[in-house]
Design an enzyme around this catalytic site. Sequence first.
Site, PDB file in Angstrom:
ATOM      1  N   ASP A 181     -68.729  16.275  -5.923  1.00 37.26           N
ATOM      2  CA  ASP A 181     -68.084  17.587  -6.049  1.00 37.26           C
ATOM      3  C   ASP A 181     -68.421  18.483  -4.859  1.00 37.26           C
ATOM      4  O   ASP A 181     -69.516  18.394  -4.303  1.00 37.26           O
ATOM      5  CB  ASP A 181     -68.576  18.228  -7.368  1.00 37.26           C
ATOM      6  CG  ASP A 181     -67.669  19.362  -7.811  1.00 37.26           C
ATOM      7  OD1 ASP A 181     -66.590  19.553  -7.216  1.00 37.26           O
ATOM      8  OD2 ASP A 181     -68.044  20.078  -8.753  1.00 37.26           O
ATOM      9  N   ASN A 239     -57.572  16.141 -12.653  1.00 34.00           N
ATOM     10  CA  ASN A 239     -57.155  16.389 -11.261  1.00 34.00           C
ATOM     11  C   ASN A 239     -55.637  16.265 -11.063  1.00 34.00           C
ATOM     12  O   ASN A 239     -55.101  16.772 -10.077  1.00 34.00           O
ATOM     13  CB  ASN A 239     -57.873  15.438 -10.287  1.00 34.00           C
ATOM     14  CG  ASN A 239     -59.327  15.761 -10.078  1.00 34.00           C
ATOM     15  OD1 ASN A 239     -60.132  14.894  -9.747  1.00 34.00           O
ATOM     16  ND2 ASN A 239     -59.724  17.006 -10.269  1.00 34.00           N
TER      17      ASN A 239
HETATM   18  C1  FPP Z   1     -64.149  17.228  -5.881  1.00 32.71           C
HETATM   19  O1  FPP Z   1     -64.229  18.264  -4.952  1.00 32.71           O
HETATM   20  C2  FPP Z   1     -63.633  16.056  -5.229  1.00 32.71           C
HETATM   21  C3  FPP Z   1     -62.466  15.433  -5.539  1.00 32.71           C
HETATM   22  C4  FPP Z   1     -61.564  15.854  -6.605  1.00 32.71           C
HETATM   23  C5  FPP Z   1     -62.021  14.270  -4.759  1.00 32.71           C
HETATM   24  C6  FPP Z   1     -63.104  13.284  -4.499  1.00 32.71           C
HETATM   25  C7  FPP Z   1     -62.609  12.306  -3.548  1.00 32.71           C
HETATM   26  C8  FPP Z   1     -63.276  11.875  -2.480  1.00 32.71           C
HETATM   27  C9  FPP Z   1     -64.640  12.329  -2.127  1.00 32.71           C
HETATM   28  C10 FPP Z   1     -62.709  10.832  -1.672  1.00 32.71           C
HETATM   29  C11 FPP Z   1     -63.377   9.554  -2.072  1.00 32.71           C
HETATM   30  C12 FPP Z   1     -62.482   8.469  -1.915  1.00 32.71           C
HETATM   31  C13 FPP Z   1     -62.653   7.271  -2.487  1.00 32.71           C
HETATM   32  C14 FPP Z   1     -61.775   6.214  -2.038  1.00 32.71           C
HETATM   33  C15 FPP Z   1     -63.638   6.968  -3.516  1.00 32.71           C
HETATM   34  P1  FPP Z   1     -63.365  19.554  -5.212  1.00 32.71           P
HETATM   35  O2  FPP Z   1     -62.070  19.422  -4.519  1.00 32.71           O
HETATM   36  O3  FPP Z   1     -63.268  19.825  -6.681  1.00 32.71           O
HETATM   37  O4  FPP Z   1     -64.258  20.641  -4.511  1.00 32.71           O
HETATM   38  P2  FPP Z   1     -64.417  22.163  -4.936  1.00 32.71           P
HETATM   39  O5  FPP Z   1     -64.995  22.163  -6.327  1.00 32.71           O
HETATM   40  O6  FPP Z   1     -65.378  22.678  -3.925  1.00 32.71           O
HETATM   41  O7  FPP Z   1     -63.063  22.796  -4.856  1.00 32.71           O
END
Ligand code: FPP
Length: 229
Positions: free
Chosen positions: A16, A64
């Site tokens: 996250d 998501n």
């Molecule tokens: C949460 O951060 C992250 C995600 C919803 C996406 C996670 C995906 C990756 C790290 C890419 C990994 C890829 C593979 C192939 C496993 P957020 O967007 O919720 O962050 P925020 O809470 O700061 O807005």
Amino acid sequence: MAEKATAPRHIAIIMDGNGRWAKKRMLPRSAGHKAGLDTFVDISDACNDMGIEYLTVYAFSTENWNRSPEEVSALMELMSRGIVKYEPEMVKRNVKLKLLGDLDRFEPVYREALLGVEERLSVNTGMTLCICLSYGGRQEIVHAVNKLLKEGKTEITAEDISNSLYSAGVPDPDLVIRTSGECRISNFLLWQSAYAEYYFTDVLWPDFDKKELVKAIESYSKRERRYGR
Ligand code: FPP
């Protein structure tokens, strides 16, 4: 009797903070996800080097899907391309891939690419990397129960459920890590984490590195696991 925790056999991670990482740098959210993908590859390689047997990452939750269509499609493309690009390294490292979640919601082109990688790596015998995609813990349990009902079961045991989850065959996680300062579980491995140890860190996912991983493992190793006893 309490048991002193040794090295975790199975680490699970809620990755996250990509969005906040990007915002701090005045970059688009997509830049945060891209950096998050690089971190995922580094941490997966680090777990492999450290002899961790199972690594599970929460890449895309059922919730998501409610993000903007632009972010959802950018994430789909990034994750699918990322996994395809990582395949040769996983082959070299003898990594087995297991995809957990409702992949039917994916566009066929991405779904087929991902299932192809999973199939080709199924012969491997090293670390098992589980990637949760379109995954929700409650949905997984409901899916498992419906599967058992369809098989004609009228009475269901805990073992039946464990064996019908997307994660069937994978031992429960010992250590669950969540980055970015959020202290909640967000529908991640609800059934499997019944006795897991949790580790929360303020570090944003793109900044999480091997040093932070070692810190989490050290914290875990100092704990006593009681399993309710
Ligand atoms: C949460 O951060 C992250 C995600 C919803 C996406 C996670 C995906 C990756 C790290 C890419 C990994 C890829 C593979 C192939 C496993 P957020 O967007 O919720 O962050 P925020 O809470 O700061 O807005």
